[in-house]
Design an enzyme around this catalytic site. Structure first.
Site, PDB file in Angstrom:
ATOM      1  N   GLY A 140      64.039  81.344  76.724  1.00  0.00           N
ATOM      2  CA  GLY A 140      62.367  82.006  77.009  1.00  0.00           C
ATOM      3  C   GLY A 140      63.039  83.059  77.323  1.00  0.00           C
ATOM      4  N   TRP A 165      55.092  76.630  73.769  1.00  0.00           N
ATOM      5  CA  TRP A 165      54.302  78.795  74.878  1.00  0.00           C
ATOM      6  C   TRP A 165      53.153  79.119  73.491  1.00  0.00           C
ATOM      7  CZ3 TRP A 165      54.746  75.940  78.971  1.00  0.00           C
ATOM      8  CH2 TRP A 165      55.720  75.728  79.640  1.00  0.00           C
ATOM      9  N   TYR A 187      72.791  86.067  67.011  1.00  0.00           N
ATOM     10  CA  TYR A 187      71.084  87.441  66.916  1.00  0.00           C
ATOM     11  C   TYR A 187      71.142  87.513  65.652  1.00  0.00           C
ATOM     12  CZ  TYR A 187      73.330  91.418  67.260  1.00  0.00           C
ATOM     13  OH  TYR A 187      74.310  92.941  67.626  1.00  0.00           O
ATOM     14  N   ASN A 249      58.777  94.882  72.028  1.00  0.00           N
ATOM     15  CA  ASN A 249      58.349  96.627  73.046  1.00  0.00           C
ATOM     16  C   ASN A 249      56.994  97.037  72.728  1.00  0.00           C
ATOM     17  OD1 ASN A 249      61.362  96.736  73.712  1.00  0.00           O
ATOM     18  ND2 ASN A 249      61.663  98.467  72.099  1.00  0.00           N
ATOM     19  N   GLU A 372      56.018  87.877  77.398  1.00  0.00           N
ATOM     20  CA  GLU A 372      56.679  88.966  76.808  1.00  0.00           C
ATOM     21  C   GLU A 372      57.540  89.125  77.549  1.00  0.00           C
ATOM     22  OE1 GLU A 372      53.862  91.532  74.338  1.00  0.00           O
ATOM     23  OE2 GLU A 372      52.800  89.739  74.063  1.00  0.00           O
ATOM     24  N   THR A 374      59.837  87.752  81.601  1.00  0.00           N
ATOM     25  CA  THR A 374      59.232  88.342  83.081  1.00  0.00           C
ATOM     26  C   THR A 374      59.182  89.444  83.667  1.00  0.00           C
ATOM     27  OG1 THR A 374      61.792  87.885  82.976  1.00  0.00           O
ATOM     28  CG2 THR A 374      60.607  85.852  83.105  1.00  0.00           C
ATOM     29  N   ASN A 376      61.950  90.203  86.337  1.00  0.00           N
ATOM     30  CA  ASN A 376      63.003  90.512  85.794  1.00  0.00           C
ATOM     31  C   ASN A 376      63.476  90.988  84.727  1.00  0.00           C
ATOM     32  OD1 ASN A 376      63.087  89.602  88.614  1.00  0.00           O
ATOM     33  ND2 ASN A 376      64.237  87.946  87.854  1.00  0.00           N
TER      34      ASN A 376
END
Ligand code: FAD
Length: 391
Positions: A140, A165, A187, A249, A372, A374, A376
């Site tokens: 996530g 989700w 990545y 973003n 999109e 959290t 944090n």
């Protein structure tokens, strides 16, 4: 609009004529057409199909799609206005419009090949809902730890894995799906694919039973040897991480707008109620404590609007907006939760039941701090950027 064409003294919330007209059209549509459907859609966890058709015919599902592809040829700021106005009536409808415009249309416009744009944008402008599939059960916040695999085989890729989700997936005709072509590359293996609902091996799975935004569908996606033409890679192989970062973003400003609209919607209800509800022989709005509460909420909403509009206008001006977008989403989700909670209290016992709209706003607000990125994760972005530029 480049930096040198900005007029130095234009107030941030001042709308030009096109924007004013656009906002009042969306506001009227939301109040007349969406409002009567809100309760039933929430109760039944079902998005009214006729509403989707209306959103398309008003041009709200392809706001930034250029006119040559059948879109409205509008600005990102207009997408933000639309999400705000719609969310003031129903944040579930707001997120359907948001994902379509700020994630999916944006990704296609920026990364699509000429053929992909020709094939997908006219459909997105007229009838095709799209969805954006990054998250998985075990990835996530750490999105790039995703496990969905893509293997090239001749002129196709074969995708295997599950997504979790995924907003809009019950209604969507196609999906932007992120998978890795090489897990060892981290990545740098991540690649984005345009996956049609009808592709062999693709299934939309279980629909989640949610606390809030219940009309918005959130489902699992199952990719079982799903075959995708190589021409449906969005951007380049291994560049999916860049697409994800850049679209999210921008998307964050959309969630900021959803939460801004939600807060404004809850405030509107609370103010109207406070002027009508009488206790001790007068409207409760005449008690200073209630007035101060409404004043504080209004101030927080205005501060949110400035953050959200500024981030959107920065993006349209092609200026850096990443810090501002994270701040807008972070702050808007806090304000939405606080304002919706206060609105419930202003309604007293009536705020706690489904016959009045603030109970739903309170439930809907919670998602703002989760999807999109959290809160944090927003703070991590803000922290990194504010310290980098501090000297
Ligand atoms: C209704 C709904 C709709 C959604 N729609 C979509 C969609 O359309 N497409 C899509 O791809 N995804 C979607 N998501 C997924 C959503 O983006 C994720 O749920 C979100 O990113 C959080 O991931 P997680 O649930 O795995 O929580 P986790 O990442 O497991 O986080 C759990 C907690 O740990 C904290 N945490 C994790 N890492 C850190 C860290 N490094 N530092 C500090 N705290 C940390 C988090 O802040 C959080 O409080 C949706 C989710 C929901 C609930």
């Amino acid at each position: 609009m480049a930096l040198d064409t900005l007029t130095a003294h234009t107030p941030l919330t001042q709308l030009n004529e096109d924007e004013q007209l656009f906002r009042s059209t969306v506001r009227q549509f939301s109040r007349q057409t969406i409002a009567p459907l809100v309760r039933q859609m929430d109760d039944e966890q079902h998005f009214a199909p006729e509403l989707i058709a209306d959103l398309f015919s008003l041009g709200l599902m392809g706001i930034e799609i250029p006119e040559e592809y059948g879109g409205a040829g509008g600005s990102f700021f207009e997408s933000i206005l639309a999400v705000e106005e719609i969310s003031a009536i129903d944040p579930s409808v707001g997120v359907l419009v948001d994902v379509q415009n700020t994630l999916c249309v944006n990704a296609l416009l920026k990364w699509g090949t000429a053929e992909q744009k020709k094939s997908y944008l006219p459909r997105m402008a007229t009838h095709a809902v799209a969805a954006y599939a990054l998250s998985e059960a075990s990835s996530g916040s750490d999105a790039f730890a995703l496990q969905t695999r893509a293997r090239k085989q001749g002129e196709e890729y074969i995708l295997d894995g599950r997504k979790l989700w995924i907003t809009n997936s019950h209604e969507a005709e196609f999906f932007i799906v992120f998978a890795t072509v090489n897990p060892e590359a981290g990545y740098k293996g991540i690649t984005a694919f345009l996956v049609e609902k009808e592709f062999p091996g693709f299934t939309v799975g279980k629909k989640e039973d949610k606390l809030g935004i219940r009309a918005s569908s959130t489902c699992e996606l199952i990719l079982d040897e799903c075959r995708i033409p190589a021409a449906n890679v969005l951007g380049e192989e291994g560049k999916g991480y860049k697409i994800a970062i850049e679209t999210l973003n921008e998307g964050r400003i959309g969630i900021g707008a959803q939460m801004l609209g939600l807060a404004q919607g809850a405030w509107n209800c609370a103010a109207k109620y406070a002027l009508e509800r009488k206790q001790f022989g007068k409207p409760i709005a005449e008690f200073q404590a209630v007035q101060f509460s409404l004043a504080e909420m209004a101030t927080e909403i205005e501060a949110t609007r400035l953050l959200v509009y500024n981030a959107a206008r920065l993006k349209d001006a092609k200026l850096d907006f990443v810090r501002e977008a994270a701040m807008a989403k972070y702050f808007a989700s806090q304000v939405a939760e606080r304002v919706a909670s206060q609105a419930v209290e202003i309604y007293g016992g009536y705020g706690f039941v489904k016959d009045y709209p603030v109970e739903k706003f309170y439930r809907d607000a919670k998602i703002g701090k989760i999807y999109e990125g959290t809160s944090n994760m927003q703070l991590a972005t803000i922290g990194k950027l504010v310290l980098k530029h501090f000297s």
